[in-house]
Design a protein around this motif. Structure first.
Motif: not given
Lengths: 282, 273
Positions: B60-64, B68-69, B142-149
């Motif tokens: 949850x913390x990672x997703x928040x 936000x970032x 910092x965002x793994x989602x951003x890195x994946x994209x």
């Protein structure tokens, strides 16, 4: 954040502009157009032809002999007026749609805002000490076209958040859209204009209509300055019905060689002419 | 959300990402947390804040932090830094690194990759002579989602129109349905990895050119100093740092020298010639 692929899909699903309109806009973007070319293009569209004849024979022309042909009508109105009539008539049906998911009260608000902006743009172009491309009216009329598609994703909760981003977050409406939606209506409008295969000056004029200094082309910057001021005039006249909020326009006023008194006169003049202009497109 | 919720949320975000949420940003939290709340079945923002306070769930913390970032960006953002890179920084480094034939570039807080790919396009377009050099581009966020994209190198029509000249778009991207896919050579020329700049256990990659644009101004001054000090330590002699237009090195006591040859580029030089 709104999914970009959904927005692009919705943009691509929009009905295309009439061929006659695109041809006219492309004609006027070139340097060597003729009245005959405008007439020939208008003749492709029966509804437009009828509208042009009606306008040429309207109350404004009542003291002169009636005209019966498209060519005579175009000569009387002028090619620029015919193109405005063409684009306005085509755009009206898009802009008159409901603006948000759950608020159908303001069906005409965006259209009124757009016509007011276009009227103001015309007058600003005539008053400015800067050279303004003749596409100013068209760009102004189309400048908020992106809000059509964006509106499908704006429920009352999102609209409220956008409003708070502007007032509490102390930023302009475009920045608020980017911050909360991940997209703004200017770039979406440019996407729509590109999808409609409009000339690049019109596409970029829409893209930079609130951020003229981000454009590298001097004509696009000039258009952006005109629309920024024109939008502010329209905001005064139409109010908040359709507007997402006010933008800072004073730098554009200065770059156009205008002043506060001119701005006030513009508001008065456009306010007087708005209803007449709206009826021209009905 | 209540003032206490906002305070607790802001504290959480600052501790986990360095980002300092200004006052009156409750609207941003409510907007950005909507998908997180939906996924985790929180019926109110207060519920989410309570969970962050009390449960310490790392997912949850990672997703928040992720939601936000992540901020939208563009190719060749602000133009001027990339002009400085092409016309001054890279030529200077080619001169000074001629014996090693190595140049390392780090794009920090890279979001969806537009910045490192812009750098890669400049290298491909303007510096073919570097083909036999060891040039590395490391991009972190910092965002793994951003890195994946970013790693996927797939962009929407809207993103592709942000700052990318049509000739470069047509040369380095291929349309695929509504999206544009980056050329494989360019995608492979950038190494993407997650990195939290305020986590001292995550070392900064050593670099000759560092892009840290439009991120430091979210940090409080003391944290800016700490991060810039660590950045300085990661920089080779006679290397270059690019900051965003809202960033500043004022009052940080660091030894960066503004590049006067290219005003408004946000470029600073470190030590050496």
């Amino acid at each position: 954040m709104i999914d970009h692929d959904s927005l692009v899909h919705d943009t691509n699903e929009l009905d295309p502009l009439p061929v006659s309109v695109i041809r006219m806009l492309t004609l006027l973007s070139s340097d060597d157009w003729s009245i005959q070319a405008v007439v020939s293009t208008a003749a492709l569209d029966a509804a437009l032809t009828a509208r042009i004849l009606r306008a040429a024979n309207s109350a404004a022309s009542i003291s002169v002999a009636p005209v019966a042909t498209l060519e005579e009508s175009t000569m009387r109105l002028g090619a620029a007026a015919v193109v405005k009539l063409a684009i306005g008539s085509a755009i009206r049906r898009y802009m008159s749609a409901p603006q948000t998911v759950d608020d159908k009260a303001n069906e005409q608000a965006l259209w009124r805002q757009s016509v007011a902006t276009a009227l103001a743009a015309d007058q600003i172009a005539a008053l400015s000490s800067t050279r303004i491309p003749q596409e100013a009216y068209t760009v102004a009329l189309l400048s908020d076209i992106g809000r059509l598609v964006l509106a499908r994703y704006l429920d009352s909760r999102t609209l409220a958040l956008l409003g708070r981003a502007v007032t509490n977050g102390n930023q302009d409406p475009l920045a608020a859209e980017q911050e909360l939606l991940g997209v703004d209506h200017a770039e979406l409008g440019a996407l729509i204009a590109d999808h409609w295969k409009l000339p690049s000056l019109i596409v970029d004029g829409i893209r930079y209509h609130h951020t003229p200094m981000n454009a590298t082309d001097v004509d696009v910057r000039a258009l952006g300055d005109v629309i920024t001021v024109a939008d502010a005039v329209a905001h005064v006249i139409v109010g908040d019905e359709a507007s997402s909020g006010a933008f800072d326009y004073m730098d554009s006023v200065e770059r156009l060689g205008l002043d506060d008194a001119t701005f006030e006169r513009l508001c008065d003049s456009v306010g007087e002419r708005l209803d007449g202009a709206l009826s021209d497109y009905e | 959300m209540t003032p206490d919720d906002f305070r607790d949320f802001a504290d959480f975000l600052r501790k986990n990402s360095g980002i300092s949420l200004g006052e009156d940003k409750e609207y941003l939290v409510e907007a950005r947390m909507a998908p997180v709340m939906e996924e985790w079945n929180f019926t109110s923002i207060s519920g989410l804040c309570a969970a962050l306070r009390d449960t310490g769930d790392p997912e949850l913390e990672a997703q928040v932090v992720d939601y936000m970032t992540t901020n939208e960006t563009s190719f060749f953002r602000d133009n001027r830094p990339f002009e400085a890179l092409e016309h001054f920084v890279l030529p200077a480094l080619i001169d000074s690194r001629g014996s090693d034939k190595r140049i390392s570039i780090w794009s920090a807080a890279c979001s969806f990759g537009q910045e490192p790919y812009s750098i890669a396009m400049i290298l491909h377009e303007k510096f073919p002579s570097l083909a036999d050099w060891n040039v590395t581009i490391t991009a972190t966020d910092i965002s793994k989602r951003a890195i994946a994209r970013a790693s996927a190198g797939s962009y929407s029509e809207l993103e592709i129109n942000r700052g990318l000249p049509p000739d470069l778009r047509d040369k380095y991207f291929t349309r695929s349905g509504y999206r544009w896919e980056i050329d494989g050579r360019l995608r492979d020329s950038v190494e993407f990895r997650p990195l939290n700049m305020i986590d001292p256990s995550m070392p900064f990659p050593p670099a000759d050119i560092i892009f840290v644009r439009n991120i430091l101004y979210y940090f409080e001054v003391d944290l800016q100093k700490q991060v810039l000090t660590r950045i300085r330590a990661a920089m080779a002699p006679s290397s270059y740092l690019f900051l965003g237009s809202a960033d500043t090195i004022a009052n940080t006591g660091t030894e960066f020298e503004r590049l006067d040859d290219f005003p408004r580029s946000g470029c600073f030089r470190v030590g050496g010639n």
